[in-house]
Design a protein around this motif. Structure first.
Motif, PDB file in Angstrom:
ATOM      1  N   ARG A 219      46.240 -68.150  66.301  1.00 20.82           N
ATOM      2  CA  ARG A 219      47.313 -68.962  66.869  1.00 20.82           C
ATOM      3  C   ARG A 219      48.611 -68.686  66.140  1.00 20.82           C
ATOM      4  O   ARG A 219      48.619 -68.354  64.952  1.00 20.82           O
ATOM      5  CB  ARG A 219      46.972 -70.446  66.843  1.00 20.82           C
ATOM      6  N   VAL A 220      49.683 -68.815  66.903  1.00 23.90           N
ATOM      7  CA  VAL A 220      51.034 -68.682  66.377  1.00 23.90           C
ATOM      8  C   VAL A 220      51.837 -69.852  66.924  1.00 23.90           C
ATOM      9  O   VAL A 220      51.485 -70.432  67.963  1.00 23.90           O
ATOM     10  CB  VAL A 220      51.698 -67.346  66.788  1.00 23.90           C
ATOM     11  N   PRO A 221      52.931 -70.219  66.266  1.00 24.47           N
ATOM     12  CA  PRO A 221      53.801 -71.248  66.845  1.00 24.47           C
ATOM     13  C   PRO A 221      54.254 -70.826  68.248  1.00 24.47           C
ATOM     14  O   PRO A 221      54.503 -69.642  68.500  1.00 24.47           O
ATOM     15  CB  PRO A 221      54.982 -71.316  65.869  1.00 24.47           C
ATOM     16  N   GLN A 222      54.333 -71.780  69.147  1.00 23.04           N
ATOM     17  CA  GLN A 222      54.660 -71.503  70.552  1.00 23.04           C
ATOM     18  C   GLN A 222      55.931 -70.670  70.706  1.00 23.04           C
ATOM     19  O   GLN A 222      55.996 -69.792  71.551  1.00 23.04           O
ATOM     20  CB  GLN A 222      54.795 -72.824  71.324  1.00 23.04           C
ATOM     21  N   GLU A 223      56.921 -70.894  69.845  1.00 22.71           N
ATOM     22  CA  GLU A 223      58.181 -70.145  69.991  1.00 22.71           C
ATOM     23  C   GLU A 223      58.010 -68.651  69.691  1.00 22.71           C
ATOM     24  O   GLU A 223      58.876 -67.844  70.020  1.00 22.71           O
ATOM     25  CB  GLU A 223      59.293 -70.748  69.123  1.00 22.71           C
ATOM     26  N   LEU A 224      56.875 -68.251  69.098  1.00 18.03           N
ATOM     27  CA  LEU A 224      56.617 -66.838  68.819  1.00 18.03           C
ATOM     28  C   LEU A 224      55.711 -66.189  69.857  1.00 18.03           C
ATOM     29  O   LEU A 224      55.349 -65.023  69.723  1.00 18.03           O
ATOM     30  CB  LEU A 224      55.993 -66.678  67.425  1.00 18.03           C
ATOM     31  N   HIS A 225      55.353 -66.919  70.913  1.00 16.30           N
ATOM     32  CA  HIS A 225      54.425 -66.410  71.926  1.00 16.30           C
ATOM     33  C   HIS A 225      54.910 -65.097  72.528  1.00 16.30           C
ATOM     34  O   HIS A 225      54.189 -64.099  72.548  1.00 16.30           O
ATOM     35  CB  HIS A 225      54.214 -67.452  73.029  1.00 16.30           C
ATOM     36  N   ASP A 226      56.129 -65.073  73.033  1.00 19.99           N
ATOM     37  CA  ASP A 226      56.639 -63.872  73.706  1.00 19.99           C
ATOM     38  C   ASP A 226      56.762 -62.689  72.753  1.00 19.99           C
ATOM     39  O   ASP A 226      56.417 -61.562  73.109  1.00 19.99           O
ATOM     40  CB  ASP A 226      57.984 -64.161  74.374  1.00 19.99           C
ATOM     41  N   MET A 227      57.247 -62.948  71.542  1.00 19.28           N
ATOM     42  CA  MET A 227      57.359 -61.864  70.560  1.00 19.28           C
ATOM     43  C   MET A 227      55.988 -61.301  70.217  1.00 19.28           C
ATOM     44  O   MET A 227      55.817 -60.083  70.092  1.00 19.28           O
ATOM     45  CB  MET A 227      58.046 -62.356  69.279  1.00 19.28           C
ATOM     46  N   THR A 228      54.994 -62.183  70.079  1.00 14.46           N
ATOM     47  CA  THR A 228      53.642 -61.740  69.739  1.00 14.46           C
ATOM     48  C   THR A 228      53.051 -60.913  70.870  1.00 14.46           C
ATOM     49  O   THR A 228      52.460 -59.860  70.633  1.00 14.46           O
ATOM     50  CB  THR A 228      52.747 -62.948  69.416  1.00 14.46           C
ATOM     51  N   CYS A 229      53.227 -61.356  72.112  1.00 11.91           N
ATOM     52  CA  CYS A 229      52.731 -60.588  73.264  1.00 11.91           C
ATOM     53  C   CYS A 229      53.334 -59.185  73.293  1.00 11.91           C
ATOM     54  O   CYS A 229      52.624 -58.194  73.466  1.00 11.91           O
ATOM     55  CB  CYS A 229      53.063 -61.307  74.568  1.00 11.91           C
TER      56      CYS A 229
END
Length: 110
Positions: free
Chosen positions: A60-70
């Protein structure tokens, strides 16, 4: 309270016997890639479940990092210098579990 994004990832290695797959090495691979692509950020990534045999990880990552992680996962091409591909099996705003997902996969096969 921080909202999180959960990722169920399968790592597909060209030569699986040539690497050591551990939670900390996997985590470092992702964190190093995020840092190299988005160097101004300090990233938080927590391993929730890990299975070396299935070559799968739920983190899991903080929601604000979702797009960067993808975006970053699509660009990773090596794990311990072995060519690889990270397959995103599922993402969710709620916790994921291997057992629940494996049951759904078996139901879909029938």
């Amino acid at each position: 309270m921080t909202d999180y994004s959960y990722f169920d990832i399968k790592i597909k290695l060209r030569d699986p016997d040539a690497v050591v797959l551990t939670p900390s090495l996997f985590r470092n691979c992702i964190i190093d890639s995020l840092d190299s692509f988005f160097c101004e950020e300090k990233f938080t990534l927590e391993i929730v479940k890990f299975c070396a045999q299935q070559q799968r990880v739920i983190f899991r990552v903080p929601q604000e990092l979702h797009d960067m992680t993808c975006g970053c996962l699509e660009l990773i091409g090596h794990y311990q210098e072995i060519p690889c591909h990270f397959q995103v099996l599922e993402t969710s705003k709620t916790a994921l579990d291997f057992e629940k997902l494996r049951g759904n996969e078996k139901n879909n096969e029938n």
